[in-house]
Design an enzyme around this catalytic site. Structure first.
Site, PDB file in Angstrom:
ATOM      1  CB  CYS A 162      -0.939  -0.011   1.209  1.00 21.86           C
ATOM      2  SG  CYS A 162      -2.063   1.392   1.202  1.00 21.86           S
TER       3      CYS A 162
ATOM      4  CB  CYS B  44      -1.025   2.714   3.957  1.00 24.95           C
ATOM      5  SG  CYS B  44      -2.350   1.915   3.093  1.00 24.95           S
ATOM      6  CG  ASP B  45       2.823   1.235   4.451  1.00 22.98           C
ATOM      7  OD1 ASP B  45       2.240   1.710   5.443  1.00 22.98           O
ATOM      8  OD2 ASP B  45       2.737   0.046   4.118  1.00 22.98           O
TER       9      ASP B  45
END
Ligand code: NAP
Length: 320
Positions: free
Chosen positions: A134, A137-138
């Protein structure tokens, strides 16, 4: 007396919520079961630009809650629960979930898929410590560091482009020298200075100490092995269907996807599938929505008539 739903839908992605919306709108007693959060795979997408009606695009984390809001407004019930097993009691489908038993006359499986993995040393060990699926997200954790993206499809290029916002450099590592991704993404990627490709190359291992530090690569044409220093590895090599819980009951293809006809019906009366969990899905948001609507219409017809003639030669008429 035990409550029996008309239609239960497994999975709160676009396919599931569209099916739920149609079922609720037809006044069926409908319940959607989701194990995590509304949206499914779209929650990983920062910018969706191929869903009609959103000329400026929409973020997946915005679309997900809207899907739920829309369907529940029309009467769909939603429960947070993970389905563990399915069995049949004559025509009733009985689901064992981590929150108890759920019974239904018709079942629409829209349980989606999860990211495929490479199965190489270090992949599992460094998951969450530099190995990710992701970018939205990261990605920000790796600001000003070099990162690698594995894969040559839409997901790999979409996420690689997103990562160029944060990383000092993004290398897309692909096992061939031709990309599977759509032309628009290819053009964008080739025009992005911070992004380069490493062709005909596979990753043999992910190494590091506490966190990812490097990957070991192999040129599939020459066999030459090299290493590349990266702070993170984002893996996008396709998807695996979430169908383990019905493996013994519903016919699956060799990839574990559910076999359906054009009306999303499986060979088992009253069990349908929608979205990228089914075989021959185009695996796009809009086709998932189409699958969901089709499955709900077919389920409603089954509830009304009791007829089940799965097969693509069947002429479907909606009106009863
Ligand atoms: P995909 O289209 O199946 O592509 C997977 C990529 O990973 C391919 O390039 C494949 O290589 C490579 N690959 C597979 N196994 C590998 C392995 N073991 N080692 C190294 N490379 C491997 O998967 P996806 O990109 O996740 O997309 C899935 C579906 O979602 C597609 O239908 C896609 O169109 C859709 N999607 C669309 C968008 C969008 O429209 N923006 C965004 C994300 C996903 P080969 O090419 O050699 O097979």
């Amino acid at each position: 007396m035990t409550h029996i739903y008309d239609i239960v839908i497994i999975g709160g992605g676009v396919a599931g919520f569209t099916a739920g919306l149609y079922a609720a709108r037809d006044r069926c007693r409908a319940l959607l079961l989701e194990r995590f959060a509304a949206g499914g795979q779209v929650l990983n997408c920062e910018h969706i630009e191929n869903y009609p009606g959103f000329p400026d695009g929409i973020a997946g984390y915005t679309l997900g809650p809207l899907l739920q809001q829309h369907a529940t407004k029309l009467g769909l019930a939603v429960q947070l629960a993970e389905v563990q097993a399915l069995h049949l009691e004559e025509t009733v489908k009985v689901l064992q979930t981590d929150s108890g038993e759920v019974r239904t006359k018709a079942l629409i499986v829209a349980s989606g898929s999860r990211f495929a993995t490479l199965g190489i040393p270090g992949e599992e060990e460094f998951l969450g410590k530099g190995v990710s699926h992701c970018a939205a997200c990261d990605g920000a954790f790796f600001s000003d560091h070099p990162v690698a993206v594995i894969g040559g499809g839409d997901a790999a290029l979409d996420e690689a482009l997103l990562l160029t916002r944060y990383a000092s450099h993004v290398t897309v590592i692909h096992r061939r020298d031709t990309l599977r991704a759509c032309q628009l993404l290819q053009e964008r990627a080739r025009a992005t200075q911070k992004l380069t490709f490493r062709w005909n190359t596979v990753v043999r291992a992910i190494e590091g100490n506490e966190r990812v530090q490097r990957i070991l690569l192999e040129d599939v044409k020459t066999g030459q092995q090299t290493s590349m220093n990266v702070a993170a590895v984002f893996i996008y090599i396709g998807l695996k269907p979430n169908t383990e819980f019905l493996r013994h009951l519903v016919p699956l293809n060799e990839r574990g996807q559910i076999v359906t006809d054009l009306w999303m019906r499986t060979a088992i009366p009253g069990i349908l599938a929608a979205g990228d969990v089914r075989h021959e899905s185009a695996r796009q948001l809009i086709t998932a929505a189409g699958d969901g609507a089709t499955a709900a219409l077919a389920a409603i017809r089954y509830l009304r008539t009791g007829e089940w003639h799965a097969g693509n030669d069947y002429v479907f008429s909606r009106c009863q």
